[in-house]
Scaffold this active site. Structure first.
Site, PDB file in Angstrom:
ATOM      1  N   HIS A   1      75.865   5.966  14.734  1.00  0.00           N
ATOM      2  CA  HIS A   1      76.255   6.093  16.146  1.00  0.00           C
ATOM      3  C   HIS A   1      77.753   6.397  16.157  1.00  0.00           C
ATOM      4  O   HIS A   1      78.489   5.982  15.259  1.00  0.00           O
ATOM      5  CB  HIS A   1      75.974   4.743  16.819  1.00  0.00           C
ATOM      6  CG  HIS A   1      76.148   4.716  18.300  1.00  0.00           C
ATOM      7  ND1 HIS A   1      77.375   4.587  18.904  1.00  0.00           N
ATOM      8  CD2 HIS A   1      75.247   4.778  19.305  1.00  0.00           C
ATOM      9  CE1 HIS A   1      77.209   4.564  20.219  1.00  0.00           C
ATOM     10  NE2 HIS A   1      75.926   4.689  20.487  1.00  0.00           N
TER      11      HIS A   1
ATOM     12  N   ASP B   1      76.435  -2.213  11.143  1.00  0.00           N
ATOM     13  CA  ASP B   1      76.261  -2.064  12.585  1.00  0.00           C
ATOM     14  C   ASP B   1      74.835  -2.517  12.916  1.00  0.00           C
ATOM     15  O   ASP B   1      73.870  -1.786  12.696  1.00  0.00           O
ATOM     16  CB  ASP B   1      76.483  -0.595  12.975  1.00  0.00           C
ATOM     17  CG  ASP B   1      76.177  -0.345  14.438  1.00  0.00           C
ATOM     18  OD1 ASP B   1      75.820  -1.299  15.156  1.00  0.00           O
ATOM     19  OD2 ASP B   1      76.293   0.823  14.862  1.00  0.00           O
TER      20      ASP B   1
ATOM     21  N   GLN C   1      71.144  -2.195  16.776  1.00  0.00           N
ATOM     22  CA  GLN C   1      69.728  -1.964  17.067  1.00  0.00           C
ATOM     23  C   GLN C   1      68.816  -2.942  16.339  1.00  0.00           C
ATOM     24  O   GLN C   1      67.613  -2.907  16.545  1.00  0.00           O
ATOM     25  CB  GLN C   1      69.327  -0.521  16.690  1.00  0.00           C
ATOM     26  CG  GLN C   1      69.980   0.552  17.519  1.00  0.00           C
ATOM     27  CD  GLN C   1      69.494   0.574  18.971  1.00  0.00           C
ATOM     28  OE1 GLN C   1      68.496  -0.040  19.324  1.00  0.00           O
ATOM     29  NE2 GLN C   1      70.221   1.273  19.821  1.00  0.00           N
TER      30      GLN C   1
ATOM     31  N   LYS D   1      71.678  -5.097  24.403  1.00  0.00           N
ATOM     32  CA  LYS D   1      70.429  -4.598  23.808  1.00  0.00           C
ATOM     33  C   LYS D   1      69.531  -5.765  23.391  1.00  0.00           C
ATOM     34  O   LYS D   1      68.433  -5.572  22.893  1.00  0.00           O
ATOM     35  CB  LYS D   1      70.735  -3.727  22.585  1.00  0.00           C
ATOM     36  CG  LYS D   1      71.545  -2.470  22.912  1.00  0.00           C
ATOM     37  CD  LYS D   1      71.682  -1.591  21.712  1.00  0.00           C
ATOM     38  CE  LYS D   1      72.847  -0.618  21.792  1.00  0.00           C
ATOM     39  NZ  LYS D   1      72.672   0.473  22.732  1.00  0.00           N
TER      40      LYS D   1
ATOM     41  N   CYS E   1      74.598   9.620  21.317  1.00  0.00           N
ATOM     42  CA  CYS E   1      75.846   9.254  20.622  1.00  0.00           C
ATOM     43  C   CYS E   1      75.698   9.404  19.113  1.00  0.00           C
ATOM     44  O   CYS E   1      76.221   8.578  18.343  1.00  0.00           O
ATOM     45  CB  CYS E   1      76.300   7.836  20.972  1.00  0.00           C
ATOM     46  SG  CYS E   1      76.786   7.668  22.674  1.00  0.00           S
TER      47      CYS E   1
HETATM   48  C1  LIG Z   1      73.385   1.942  16.398  1.00  0.00           C
HETATM   49  C2  LIG Z   1      74.347   1.695  17.528  1.00  0.00           C
HETATM   50  N1  LIG Z   1      75.603   1.351  17.241  1.00  0.00           N
HETATM   51  C3  LIG Z   1      76.488   1.084  18.204  1.00  0.00           C
HETATM   52  C4  LIG Z   1      76.148   1.190  19.533  1.00  0.00           C
HETATM   53  C5  LIG Z   1      77.168   0.908  20.566  1.00  0.00           C
HETATM   54  O1  LIG Z   1      76.798  -0.197  21.348  1.00  0.00           O
HETATM   55  P1  LIG Z   1      77.740  -0.625  22.539  1.00  0.00           P
HETATM   56  O2  LIG Z   1      77.807   0.570  23.453  1.00  0.00           O
HETATM   57  O3  LIG Z   1      77.074  -1.769  23.172  1.00  0.00           O
HETATM   58  O4  LIG Z   1      79.059  -0.933  21.959  1.00  0.00           O
HETATM   59  C6  LIG Z   1      74.857   1.577  19.864  1.00  0.00           C
HETATM   60  C7  LIG Z   1      74.468   1.766  21.279  1.00  0.00           C
HETATM   61  O5  LIG Z   1      73.617   2.553  21.603  1.00  0.00           O
HETATM   62  C8  LIG Z   1      73.932   1.838  18.836  1.00  0.00           C
HETATM   63  O6  LIG Z   1      72.669   2.193  19.096  1.00  0.00           O
END
Ligand SMILES: Cc1ncc(COP(=O)(O)O)c(C=O)c1O
Length: 443
Positions: free
Chosen positions: A157, A235, A238, A261, A400
């Site tokens: 992401h 990270d 998910q 999430k 993203c």
């Molecule tokens: C794999 C992953 N990393 C990071 C994020 C970023 O999350 P946040 O916008 O809550 O910081 C997301 C959000 O869609 C994601 O799917």
């Protein structure tokens, strides 16, 4: 300044008391079962008021990878905080300020217990993006030197790419990538080669891809990275919402999660970090609360975890997150994961029947509850717009993950994603809608 004691081990979560759970769901255990899988998504769905909100067509929410819906217990916990003890934390010596502080620090203990961490290692942030930026700025700014390399993956992401782009430009770092296989998984045979020259000081990668659904073997990657002396960032945006996460067992040094999430509110995320690293690295943001002493010309830092929590924090959101974690645990993370995966498998099998659909990512048994696809000749935004007419909410775009889409040779995709309240009928409605899409655009 009032400081509540944090449990030194944290594994049992100190009191771990589900303070916010009063009025929450009874532990479901066998009660929520359907007698076979041990989990009844219809009963779960009834806990989410958004699905009972009257609208022309029933809401078919297939965008939980973007944000999850919130159960009533989370809404109630936050409302109860605001209506009974709203006050700033760590500062007031009066009753409701102490209550608010207790709720906030209980939320930290609750989350710590949920991921098997010490509360001292649980830093609240705004979201996982901020958690990853914290690591990049505070740890990376301190530990990395010109000529060092950072190893990432093409399935990240943007939140786990852009902070490293910024740092790499500033400090003349090299960015490397673990290649992807044709099935959309990491080519781990290439890993030792990427690490061989000893210049990789950091390996940062996603646990579950928000596009491909790929579940990456964190412990294996972390083990190899550690053998080569690299620090490991995961990270878990998910994964924390869908599967049992034990941060100690992962073998990583930092793990980023995001509440919204995980059935919790927006505005709060979590960074777990190894205590010795959090102790050694400098703070991220400066301001109130993160200091021990301040003179006109210099300051010293508070102890962990408050060293990384500058300014008034997300108090109601922490209360909501604790309620979400209680709720998830009452369902059983193993049931949530099995349910999400089963739906993804059903969805993939049904989508394969729709003409022109190309599924992205690995087979169902190697992914979480995320299914991204393209429909030949139809732009993903058009697909999502047509589906919306039937109340079906799917994501369309690059999610993203622009570099990943470039790698896949598509500018964008459609994504259906599931959570504990998703039902097989939701997949039926999606598939019926997609048949309409293909007919509409075949004309
Ligand atoms: C794999 C992953 N990393 C990071 C994020 C970023 O999350 P946040 O916008 O809550 O910081 C997301 C959000 O869609 C994601 O799917």
């Amino acid at each position: 300044m009032l400081r509540l004691r944090l449990s030194p081990t944290g594994a049992s979560g100190g009191t771990g008391a589900p303070v916010v759970a009063s009025g929450g769901p009874a532990p479901r255990g066998k009660d929520a079962t359907n007698g076979t899988s041990g989990f009844d998504p219809r009963r779960v769905k009834a806990d989410f008021p958004i699905f009972a909100t009257p609208r022309p067509k029933p809401l078919i929410y297939l965008d939980s990878a973007a944000t999850s819906q919130k159960p009533q217990v989370v809404l109630d916990a936050m409302s109860r905080y605001y209506t009974t003890c709203n006050a700033n934390i760590h500062r007031g010596v009066y009753g409701i300020a102490e209550e608010a502080t207790a709720l906030y620090e209980d939320a930290r203990r609750r989350f710590a217990a949920f991921v098997n961490a010490s509360p001292r290692e649980i830093v609240f942030t705004r979201n996982s993006t901020e958690a990853l930026n914290l690591v990049a700025r505070a740890w990376g700014g301190w530990a990395l030197r010109a000529g060092d390399a950072i190893l990432l993956t093409p399935m990240e992401h943007h939140s786990n790419l852009v902070p490293w782009h910024m740092l790499a430009a500033e400090k003349q770092l090299e960015l490397r990538f673990i290649p992807l296989t044709d099935s959309g998984e990491l080519d781990l045979e290439a890993l030792p080669k990427r690490l061989a020259d000893g210049r990789v000081k950091l390996v940062s990668f996603v646990h579950v891809s928000n596009v491909l659904g790929t579940v990456n073997p964190v412990t294996e990657i972390a083990r190899v990275a550690k053998q080569h002396g690299a620090t490991v960032v995961v990270d878990a945006s998910q994964s924390a919402a869908h599967m049992k996460l034990d941060v100690r067992a992962l073998g990583a040094d930092f793990v980023a999660c995001t509440s919204h999430k995980m059935l919790g509110p927006t505005g709060i995320g979590v960074l777990w970090g190894r205590r010795e690293l959090l102790e050694a690295m400098p703070p991220f943001l400066g301001g109130g609360e993160m200091i021990r002493t301040v003179s006109l010309t210099e300051s010293t830092w508070n102890e962990l975890p408050w060293k990384f929590e500058a300014g008034t924090m997300c108090i109601a959101e922490a209360v909501g997150l604790a309620a979400a974690v209680n709720y998830l645990e009452s369902l059983g993370m193993e049931h949530v994961f099995a349910h999400d995966r089963a739906l993804a498998a059903t969805c993939m099998a049904r989508l394969a029947e729709v003409p022109g659909v190309r599924l992205l990512g690995p087979p169902a048994d190697r992914r979480g509850g995320v299914v991204a696809f393209t429909v030949a000749g139809v732009h993903p935004h058009d697909v999502a717009t047509v589906l919306d007419r039937d109340g079906v909410c799917v994501r369309a775009g690059h999610h993203c993950a622009m570099p990943l889409h470039e790698h896949l040779g598509v500018p964008a995709s459609v994504r259906a994603s599931f959570h504990c309240y998703s039902l097989p009928e939701d997949v039926d409605t999606l598939v019926t809608g997609l048949h309409q899409v293909t007919k509409l655009f075949a004309r």
